[in-house]
Design a protein around this motif. Sequence first.
Motif, PDB file in Angstrom:
ATOM      1  N   UNK A  59       0.857  -1.185   0.000  1.00 11.69           N
ATOM      2  CA  UNK A  59       0.000   0.000   0.000  1.00 11.69           C
ATOM      3  C   UNK A  59       0.890   1.230   0.000  1.00 11.69           C
ATOM      4  N   UNK A  60       0.684   2.153  -0.943  1.00 15.37           N
ATOM      5  CA  UNK A  60       1.600   3.262  -1.154  1.00 15.37           C
ATOM      6  C   UNK A  60       1.443   4.376  -0.118  1.00 15.37           C
ATOM      7  N   UNK A  61       0.255   4.688   0.288  1.00 12.97           N
ATOM      8  CA  UNK A  61       0.034   5.821   1.191  1.00 12.97           C
ATOM      9  C   UNK A  61       0.206   5.382   2.646  1.00 12.97           C
ATOM     10  N   UNK A  62       0.699   6.270   3.495  1.00 16.31           N
ATOM     11  CA  UNK A  62       0.810   5.932   4.915  1.00 16.31           C
ATOM     12  C   UNK A  62      -0.579   5.845   5.539  1.00 16.31           C
ATOM     13  N   UNK A  63      -0.714   5.129   6.629  1.00 15.35           N
ATOM     14  CA  UNK A  63      -2.035   5.038   7.261  1.00 15.35           C
ATOM     15  C   UNK A  63      -2.474   6.425   7.751  1.00 15.35           C
ATOM     16  N   UNK A  64      -3.745   6.731   7.661  1.00 11.05           N
ATOM     17  CA  UNK A  64      -4.211   8.056   8.090  1.00 11.05           C
ATOM     18  C   UNK A  64      -4.046   8.225   9.596  1.00 11.05           C
ATOM     19  N   UNK A  65      -3.684   9.449   9.982  1.00 12.71           N
ATOM     20  CA  UNK A  65      -3.545   9.745  11.406  1.00 12.71           C
ATOM     21  C   UNK A  65      -4.929   9.939  12.004  1.00 12.71           C
ATOM     22  N   UNK A  66      -5.083   9.500  13.230  1.00 12.77           N
ATOM     23  CA  UNK A  66      -6.357   9.694  13.908  1.00 12.77           C
ATOM     24  C   UNK A  66      -6.497  11.169  14.268  1.00 12.77           C
ATOM     25  N   UNK A  67      -7.587  11.786  13.855  1.00 11.06           N
ATOM     26  CA  UNK A  67      -7.832  13.191  14.128  1.00 11.06           C
ATOM     27  C   UNK A  67      -8.711  13.288  15.351  1.00 11.06           C
ATOM     28  N   UNK A  68      -8.164  13.817  16.411  1.00  7.90           N
ATOM     29  CA  UNK A  68      -8.931  13.962  17.636  1.00  7.90           C
ATOM     30  C   UNK A  68      -9.677  15.286  17.572  1.00  7.90           C
TER      31      UNK A  68
END
Length: 81
Positions: A59-68
């Motif tokens: 998978x090319x894109x990094x995992x999305x950051x959790x937005x608090x």
Amino acid sequence: MEILLWLVPSVVVAVLAMAWVAWVGREGRGEVDRDVAVRRLADALERDPQRRRKPAPGYAAPPPEDDRSTGIAVRPSRRAS
């Protein structure tokens, strides 16, 4: 009103099919053994919940950051030049 009479046979067939499926499905899938159900529940609870969030290999894109989110919209501050 007479034009809608051609719908009657299809409605009757649909209602009969629904009633038949409800009657056949009434028996259910049978009872599951209590020990088997407890074992399945234990296996599900022991699994790592984070395991599902890892991206697939390649998978090319990094995992999305959790937005608090706090519920308040805040603009990012400007950088000093």
